[in-house]
Design a protein around this motif. Sequence first.
Motif, short mmCIF file in Angstrom:
data_model
loop_
_atom_site.label_atom_id
_atom_site.label_comp_id
_atom_site.label_asym_id
_atom_site.label_seq_id
_atom_site.Cartn_x
_atom_site.Cartn_y
_atom_site.Cartn_z
N VAL A 13 -1.02 -9.14 -3.86
CA VAL A 13 -1.30 -7.70 -3.82
C VAL A 13 -1.84 -7.24 -5.33
O VAL A 13 -2.54 -6.62 -5.58
CB VAL A 13 -0.28 -6.79 -3.27
N ASP A 27 0.78 -1.09 -0.04
CA ASP A 27 -0.11 0.04 -0.13
C ASP A 27 0.71 1.37 0.07
O ASP A 27 0.24 2.25 -0.02
CB ASP A 27 -0.87 0.09 1.19
N SER A 79 -6.23 -2.81 0.75
CA SER A 79 -6.17 -4.27 0.27
C SER A 79 -4.77 -4.76 0.67
O SER A 79 -4.72 -5.95 1.00
CB SER A 79 -6.50 -4.26 -1.26
N THR A 137 -10.55 -0.72 -1.06
CA THR A 137 -9.57 -0.93 -1.78
C THR A 137 -8.09 -0.48 -1.49
O THR A 137 -7.03 -1.12 -1.61
CB THR A 137 -9.75 -0.34 -3.36
N GLU A 138 -8.20 1.03 -1.03
CA GLU A 138 -6.93 1.51 -0.29
C GLU A 138 -6.21 0.50 0.84
O GLU A 138 -5.26 0.97 0.97
CB GLU A 138 -7.10 3.10 -0.06
N THR A 198 -5.22 -8.44 -6.31
CA THR A 198 -6.26 -7.90 -5.64
C THR A 198 -6.48 -6.42 -6.37
O THR A 198 -7.39 -5.97 -6.57
CB THR A 198 -6.04 -7.57 -4.20
N LYS A 199 -5.15 -5.86 -6.72
CA LYS A 199 -5.26 -4.47 -7.10
C LYS A 199 -5.18 -4.36 -8.51
O LYS A 199 -6.08 -3.33 -8.99
CB LYS A 199 -4.07 -3.61 -6.37
N TYR A 200 -4.72 -5.23 -9.20
CA TYR A 200 -4.48 -5.03 -10.67
C TYR A 200 -5.23 -5.85 -11.61
O TYR A 200 -4.86 -5.75 -13.03
CB TYR A 200 -3.00 -4.98 -10.99
#
Length: 469
Positions: free
Chosen positions: A140, A84, A394, A391-392, A143-145
């Motif tokens: 990560v 993060d 995650s 989301t921030e 989850t994010k991309y």
Amino acid sequence: MSDNNAVAQAVPADVDDATNKMAIRALIPLLITFILGTLCLQGFNLVFQQVGADVGAPAQASLITAFPSIVLGIVCFIYGSLGDFVSLKKLVVVGLVTLLVGSIFGFVANYLFEPNLWTVIIARVLQTAGEQVAGSAYLVVATKYLKNSLKVIFFGLFTAGYQLSASIGVFAAGLLSSIAWQFLFLIPAVTIVFLPLLLKNLPDQNGNGEKVDGLGFAIFGVATMFLTLFFSYMNWWLLLVAAVLFIGFGVYITKAKNPFITPAFFKNTRWLMAISLIAVFYFVNYCISPIFNAIGRDLYGMETSTVSTYLVWAFICAAVFGTTSGLIVGKIGTQAAVITAACLMMCGFLGAAIFINAGFLALTLCACLFYAGVGLLYSPVVSTVLGTLPTEESGRGVGMNDLVMNVTASIGISIIGGLIGATSLQSGSIVGATGAAAGYSNLLLICGAVILLGLIVYLVFRKKIYAAK
């Protein structure tokens, strides 16, 4: 409202195609790196008692698994949470170099020189700290991309990769135990070749650009270490130190200007209920291999290499169910998948306890049931827990998941490992076994009861966990 719809409400809008493709190209080498690192971990889980005997410290053999597990839990949390804040590229460089150093040191120090308990532990700690960068970065990135439709699938591939590596690790450990277990150290060293490819495809973003809260990470990590050490040594001063540090951490995050995790994170009741599932379900995650290895040795006169040829099929079952878990969840839903997985795991332990004297093939079939449940469980449970967070957060969610998953497993192996062969469990069993068989049967029943507790917790909390924000 269905459980899948509830989880969907908590995930972000889809990423663009370019970002999605970049993520996929990065995820493949990360998965391979994670597989090879976990292969080494599972191999040592199987043969740690033999290694302890070879280095002249059989009474401290469990430390070969316990210490790396402690480190694994801590670095899982740090790597995931740092996702993060800082560049994943920097994390990957540090992780893969550390993995290489640990691999070479472990082999040289214990093969070319006299094997020693602490050189084994130090090497395994370095390897564990290094290889987990791939696992945390994988989660990560996923989850994010990744596009939302692919997340459950790649979570399933992740647990399939874990179980596949476990199966190969058990087989390799069984083979190398009759040659030289020191060669296990070298298996993950080749992952350094993936570094250029990962640097090319990992995202360039440096998180949110905030300064990393080094003091907060340090307090929380050391507190976790003392807590896990308490369950390894059962010295109450260790628990007291852990409690003081956790209290200090609680005070710190309320006063610090930019703590890496805020008090509000722990006030998320949906997340607290969801994370409790991981704490219970994964408590016995590392226990099957050493228990079955001991059963094979003490009840059936089997060598470790022979035991591994049986157990490898259980890990293959886990890999199959992990690979198909995304499809299974899509068909029956998240809640049904979690319940089914828990029942399979529980039946595996219960069946092994009942058929303790029915032959090792019968026990292997029970192990297959357990690991089929393990393979199915990961994807729906992780998507459930991460679905309770914005989301921030995650990255910190991934880190906390891994922390709880690995620390609770290390506590479990320390407690259950200490009970292997304990005469206090051999007085009798409700399944009718006697002597050593009764002891192992009771140990398996204890493990099954832990899974039953997890299922009860899930059934009690699931409506609140999947409730809309």
